[in-house]
Enzyme design. Structure first.
Site, PDB file in Angstrom:
ATOM      1  N   ASP A   1       0.858  -1.200   0.000  1.00 26.34           N
ATOM      2  CA  ASP A   1       0.000   0.000   0.000  1.00 26.34           C
ATOM      3  C   ASP A   1       0.886   1.240   0.000  1.00 26.34           C
ATOM      4  O   ASP A   1       2.071   1.165   0.345  1.00 26.34           O
ATOM      5  CB  ASP A   1      -0.918   0.021   1.228  1.00 26.34           C
ATOM      6  CG  ASP A   1      -1.842   1.245   1.236  1.00 26.34           C
ATOM      7  OD1 ASP A   1      -2.535   1.470   0.220  1.00 26.34           O
ATOM      8  OD2 ASP A   1      -1.863   1.991   2.225  1.00 26.34           O
ATOM      9  N   SER A   2       0.291   2.368  -0.345  1.00 26.90           N
ATOM     10  CA  SER A   2       1.025   3.628  -0.334  1.00 26.90           C
ATOM     11  C   SER A   2       1.403   4.038   1.094  1.00 26.90           C
ATOM     12  O   SER A   2       2.279   4.882   1.275  1.00 26.90           O
ATOM     13  CB  SER A   2       0.170   4.721  -0.973  1.00 26.90           C
ATOM     14  OG  SER A   2      -1.032   4.866  -0.238  1.00 26.90           O
TER      15      SER A   2
ATOM     16  N   CYS B   1      -4.259  -1.402  -2.271  1.00 24.32           N
ATOM     17  CA  CYS B   1      -4.408   0.041  -2.452  1.00 24.32           C
ATOM     18  C   CYS B   1      -5.232   0.227  -3.719  1.00 24.32           C
ATOM     19  O   CYS B   1      -4.852  -0.270  -4.788  1.00 24.32           O
ATOM     20  CB  CYS B   1      -3.024   0.669  -2.624  1.00 24.32           C
ATOM     21  SG  CYS B   1      -3.051   2.420  -3.059  1.00 24.32           S
TER      22      CYS B   1
ATOM     23  N   GLU C   1      -3.983   9.689   7.618  1.00 26.62           N
ATOM     24  CA  GLU C   1      -2.517   9.564   7.738  1.00 26.62           C
ATOM     25  C   GLU C   1      -1.980  10.459   8.858  1.00 26.62           C
ATOM     26  O   GLU C   1      -0.954  10.169   9.448  1.00 26.62           O
ATOM     27  CB  GLU C   1      -1.837   9.930   6.414  1.00 26.62           C
ATOM     28  CG  GLU C   1      -2.028   8.899   5.324  1.00 26.62           C
ATOM     29  CD  GLU C   1      -1.024   7.737   5.382  1.00 26.62           C
ATOM     30  OE1 GLU C   1       0.145   7.963   5.707  1.00 26.62           O
ATOM     31  OE2 GLU C   1      -1.442   6.599   5.094  1.00 26.62           O
TER      32      GLU C   1
ATOM     33  N   CYS D   1     -11.242   2.881  -0.719  1.00 27.35           N
ATOM     34  CA  CYS D   1      -9.889   3.303  -0.380  1.00 27.35           C
ATOM     35  C   CYS D   1      -9.577   2.609   0.932  1.00 27.35           C
ATOM     36  O   CYS D   1     -10.401   2.631   1.860  1.00 27.35           O
ATOM     37  CB  CYS D   1      -9.808   4.815  -0.213  1.00 27.35           C
ATOM     38  SG  CYS D   1      -8.226   5.359   0.477  1.00 27.35           S
TER      39      CYS D   1
ATOM     40  N   HIS E   1      -7.784   3.261   3.310  1.00 25.74           N
ATOM     41  CA  HIS E   1      -7.672   4.110   4.508  1.00 25.74           C
ATOM     42  C   HIS E   1      -9.028   4.386   5.162  1.00 25.74           C
ATOM     43  O   HIS E   1      -9.096   4.732   6.333  1.00 25.74           O
ATOM     44  CB  HIS E   1      -7.073   5.473   4.146  1.00 25.74           C
ATOM     45  CG  HIS E   1      -5.596   5.445   3.915  1.00 25.74           C
ATOM     46  ND1 HIS E   1      -5.020   4.742   2.889  1.00 25.74           N
ATOM     47  CD2 HIS E   1      -4.588   6.046   4.587  1.00 25.74           C
ATOM     48  CE1 HIS E   1      -3.714   4.922   2.936  1.00 25.74           C
ATOM     49  NE2 HIS E   1      -3.418   5.709   3.948  1.00 25.74           N
TER      50      HIS E   1
HETATM   51  N1  DGL Z   1      -5.123   3.665   0.467  1.00 27.14           N
HETATM   52  C1  DGL Z   1      -5.044   4.017  -0.898  1.00 27.14           C
HETATM   53  C2  DGL Z   1      -6.254   3.512  -1.662  1.00 27.14           C
HETATM   54  O1  DGL Z   1      -6.813   2.489  -1.317  1.00 27.14           O
HETATM   55  C3  DGL Z   1      -4.821   5.455  -1.253  1.00 27.14           C
HETATM   56  C4  DGL Z   1      -4.104   6.296  -0.305  1.00 27.14           C
HETATM   57  C5  DGL Z   1      -3.274   7.319  -1.005  1.00 27.14           C
HETATM   58  O2  DGL Z   1      -3.814   8.283  -1.564  1.00 27.14           O
HETATM   59  O3  DGL Z   1      -2.063   7.103  -0.998  1.00 27.14           O
HETATM   60  O4  DGL Z   1      -6.631   4.110  -2.643  1.00 27.14           O
END
Ligand code: DGL
Length: 272
Positions: free
Chosen positions: A9-10, A72, A157, A191, A193
């Site tokens: 993941d990012s 991600c 974050e 997403c 997150h």
């Molecule tokens: N968690 C990532 C997703 O599922 C994106 C987070 C980011 O923007 O880095 O899209």
């Protein structure tokens, strides 16, 4: 031999997916890589997300991963197809890279009675239109509306997901989405997150709306994939080992990761 399943993941978000995968399939070894030094991906260009993701996938291959999950949505939307079609055949034809969009779109229609679903995602995922294209393949009758929520990943974050400040931005996007399509009865947190914002999303959404996180869906589909692909499954090592890598500070990662993963982690810094 150490051949863990790679989960990428990012940043921290993929830990919400890994958590469910580990719950469902605890026997395997896993290595998680969070590209925290370069997060967020959601606001970056197609080429940048592709380059960053490929670099991380290559690293996971170097660590012995036969199978890598892009946990991600942004990377799945912007990098997965290129990696599968352009890079894997030359780089590692015997390895597999899977994303989180396909497993989710395969089942999303089964959750909606009204036939109207809303997708909440980063701007990158929304503009890629990957959800619209993939859902149309499996549920062509489904009415799908998207909403980009660019403030949500920074809130998460930065540890602000439970703060009163987050209420404003959560409500703003839920209201906008519901205005676009008032008949929505199912919302997908597209997403990784966003599960951290689940309580606030639930408060902001109409009470009849079902809210779906991806972690358990991805875990179910992965279990099914491994059953259908014994040639990959047999190559995954099974000693229950977990390794956590971050491209930024390991101390910061360990401090923040618990809320995403549900238990303490000890990470190692990775210089790419
Ligand atoms: N968690 C990532 C997703 O599922 C994106 C987070 C980011 O923007 O880095 O899209």
């Amino acid at each position: 031999m150490n051949q863990p399943i790679g989960v990428f993941d990012s940043g921290y978000g993929g830990l919400t997916v890994l958590r469910e995968i580990v719950r469902k399939l605890p026997q395997y070894d896993y290595v998680y890589l969070g590209d925290n030094a370069r997060t967020p991906y959601g606001t970056r260009s197609f080429d940048t997300v592709y380059q960053y993701t490929l670099e991380c996938v290559r690293h996971l291959f170097d660590r012995g991963c036969r199978l890598v999950i892009l946990a991600c949505n942004t990377a799945s939307a912007k990098a997965l197809r290129n990696i599968q079609q352009l890079d894997l055949p030359a780089l590692a034809p015997d390895r597999r890279v899977l994303g989180v969009i396909r497993p989710t779109t395969e089942v999303i229609g089964t959750y909606s009675q009204a036939g109207h679903v809303g997708i909440l995602a980063t701007r990158g995922t929304v503009t890629s239109e990957s959800y619209l294209v993939e859902i149309a393949k499996f549920f062509p009758e489904l009415n799908v509306v998207q909403e980009a929520c660019p403030m949500w990943v920074p809130l998460v974050e930065n540890g602000e997901y439970a703060s009163p400040g987050a209420d404003y931005f959560v409500k703003q996007h839920i209201d906008r989405l519901m205005e676009k399509s008032p008949a929505i009865d199912t919302l997908l947190l597209a997403c990784t997150h966003y599960p951290l914002l689940l309580e606030k999303i639930r408060q902001a959404a109409p009470p009849n709306v079902t809210i779906l996180s991806q972690g358990n869906i991805v875990a179910e589909r992965l279990a099914d994939y491994l059953l259908r692909h014994p040639e990959i499954e047999e190559q995954c090592s099974k000693q229950g080992r977990r390794t956590f890598l971050t491209t930024d500070s390991a101390a910061d990662f360990d401090r923040q990761a618990t809320v995403f993963y549900g238990e303490p982690v000890r990470s190692v810094h990775l210089a790419l």
